[in-house]
Design an enzyme around this catalytic site. Structure first.
Site, PDB file in Angstrom:
ATOM      1  N   HIS A  18       0.809  -1.217   0.000  1.00 55.40           N
ATOM      2  CA  HIS A  18       0.000   0.000   0.000  1.00 55.40           C
ATOM      3  C   HIS A  18       0.847   1.274   0.000  1.00 55.40           C
ATOM      4  CE1 HIS A  18       0.393  -0.309   4.511  1.00 55.40           C
ATOM      5  NE2 HIS A  18       0.463   0.997   4.390  1.00 55.40           N
ATOM      6  N   ASP A  57       0.104  -7.692   1.473  1.00 56.29           N
ATOM      7  CA  ASP A  57       0.453  -6.271   1.571  1.00 56.29           C
ATOM      8  C   ASP A  57       1.965  -6.063   1.606  1.00 56.29           C
ATOM      9  OD1 ASP A  57       0.034  -3.573   1.592  1.00 56.29           O
ATOM     10  OD2 ASP A  57      -0.428  -3.431   3.728  1.00 56.29           O
ATOM     11  N   SER A  72       4.810   2.612   7.730  1.00 55.18           N
ATOM     12  CA  SER A  72       4.483   1.472   6.873  1.00 55.18           C
ATOM     13  C   SER A  72       5.706   1.024   6.080  1.00 55.18           C
ATOM     14  CB  SER A  72       3.378   1.856   5.888  1.00 55.18           C
ATOM     15  OG  SER A  72       2.209   2.186   6.567  1.00 55.18           O
TER      16      SER A  72
END
Length: 499
Positions: A136, A166, A240
């Protein structure tokens, strides 16, 4: 008289001097005893002039931070946004934030194309420029810019991505880069210290500390294949794709998401375990795609009631609710109703664990699988095949429809016709009775039975039509549990209705 006064005066002088000396001695003693010297008084104490000693644990974290932070990079992405799309603003420009914290209130930009930016982190896992991050972070990016800890900037190239976990792999044109050594995430224990390193809100190489709160977290709703490490180390937008390391400075996870109800950090963060991340990375780097193992069964959780029905002491394992035609499982002799309790020597606790174990098993591997069939253990050998693209969404974990109930009251059924089969997405060869009504508030409604469900078995006995159904339910006692096999739009599952 004068002689007398002459003798007394010297005595008074001596006595006065004595009192003064005595007072000075008492004063010095009191000052020393009660530490009444001014704070700035000069004291020749070499011990007090040294800074406080750093504990061994603190020194360990300092050394880990120095060793790992150079290998954690800042990833900035740019993409062209078509006219009419919402214009995010910092910190909403982080795709992590948009995905897990909710969207910013709608704010329309001018009716033209523009360039939107995103922030994230990555971990250098190969000195020749291979970087692991979250999917993402780089999803839909037109440009990827990687900034190293020494401020050097590089253009990143996407090697491959895997939305199902992911994860993504990018490469930069550089050599002799600092890296993080791999750790074994399977050895992580709850309560163990970990550090999370990334670039939250664009603050480069930020280090936070916490513990492992849980392992094996699944059904979080972040990715299709979940086996998350949960931690209370602060993970925020921009983290992230950053590194989670243990007290040996080894990479044990890739920071991915947090759970929040307030829009901020609440002490619950998730990281993809390093063993899963490494397998995905190697597959993407070598094949450009993820090659997953495939067994070819639909599976569901084993509840307490199902465990009792299938002869299990504990509600562990994965219940096979269907075997796909021409699949590895069918070739190996798997049957509907088998409970898989061991896969390649590893105990199976639940269906999610089995799914992950099969997915990471190499194609062509001959796996030994232990099942419970008819309340007896049996060992099967299956050759794992590559998961077909058109079956990627099938043969996996089904939602668990189980709930406590008392009887089959509250439902109406009718025979399956070819027209009904077509409308319900069933095969023409399917046999059974279709549920046409479920009374609201009934036990059947509570356990999740629905109109259109096809009842194929009652207590492991096949149901071909309403006559079979009526005969079988007539033998069920008032307080007896019922085990149904149903087919819902082409997917089969077991349901227990217990008093």
């Amino acid at each position: 008289m004068s002689d007398v006064h002459h003798e007394i005066r010297p005595k008074r002088l001596v006595f006065s001097v004595f009192l003064i000396i005595l007072g000075m001695v008492i004063g010095i003693t009191l000052v020393s005893e009660f530490r009444l010297l001014p704070f700035g008084a000069a004291v020749n104490d070499p011990q007090k002039s040294k800074p406080p000693a750093i504990s061994q644990a603190e020194q360990t974290f300092v050394e880990i931070s120095k060793a790992v932070t150079p290998a954690v990079v800042n990833i900035a992405t740019t993409r062209v946004v078509n006219r009419g799309e919402e214009a995010p603003g910092f910190p909403f420009d982080d795709p992590f934030f948009r995905r897990f914290f909710g969207d910013e209130p709608s704010r329309r930009g001018p009716p033209r194309e523009r360039r939107a930016q995103g922030l994230g982190s990555g971990v250098i896992v190969d000195p020749d420029g291979l970087i692991l991050t979250n999917n993402h972070v780089v999803e839909k990016a037109d440009e990827i810019k990687v900034v190293l800890g020494d401020k050097r900037e590089f253009k990143g190239k996407l090697i491959g991505s895997d939305p199902k976990t992911d994860l993504a792999v990018i490469r930069i044109d550089a050599k002799d880069l600092p890296t993080v050594s791999w750790g074994d995430s399977d050895k992580l224990q709850v309560g163990e210290y970990v550090l999370a390193i990334g670039n939250p809100f664009g603050l480069n190489q930020t280090v936070t500390m916490g513990i492992v709160s849980a392992v094996g977290r699944a059904n979080v709703g972040i990715a299709d294949y979940e086996d998350f490490i949960q931690t209370d180390a602060a993970i925020n937008p921009g983290n992230s794709g950053g590194a989670m390391v243990n007290t040996h400075g080894e990479l044990v996870g890739i920071n991915t998401a947090i759970f929040t109800q307030s829009g901020g950090y609440m002490g619950i963060g998730f990281a993809v375990p390093s063993n899963m991340a490494r397998s995905i990375m190697e597959s993407l780097a070598k094949e450009g795609k993820v090659v997953r193992g495939w067994l070819g069964v639909s599976i569901q959780e084993v509840t307490q009631q199902l465990a009792k029905e299938f002869g299990l002491k504990e509600p562990n394992g994965a219940l096979v609710s269907d075997v796909l035609p021409d699949s590895p499982a069918e070739k190996a002799g798997f049957r509907r109703g088998d409970v898989i309790v061991q896969f390649n020597g590893q105990a199976v606790e639940n269906s999610t664990q089995l799914r992950n174990l099969v997915a990471k098993t190499g194609v062509g591997t001959k796996a030994k699988v232990r099942v419970v069939r008819d309340k007896k253990e049996k060992e099967l050998e299956v050759t794992i095949e590559e998961q077909p693209k058109d079956i990627a969404g099938r043969g996996d974990v089904e939602p668990d429809p189980e709930a406590t109930s008392t009887a089959l009251a509250g439902i109406e059924v009718r025979n399956l016709t070819p027209e009904a089969a077509r409308q319900l997405g069933l095969n023409r060869n399917d046999k059974g009775v279709v549920i046409t009504r479920v009374d609201p508030g009934s036990v059947a409604d509570e356990v999740g039975l629905q109109r259109g469900d096809l009842i194929m078995e009652v207590n492991r006995k096949p149901v071909r039509d309403t006559d079979d159904y009526d005969e079988l339910i007539s033998k069920i006692g008032k307080d007896e549990a019922v085990l149904l096999l149903i087919n819902r739009q082409g997917r089969t599952m077991f349901v227990t209705i217990a008093p």
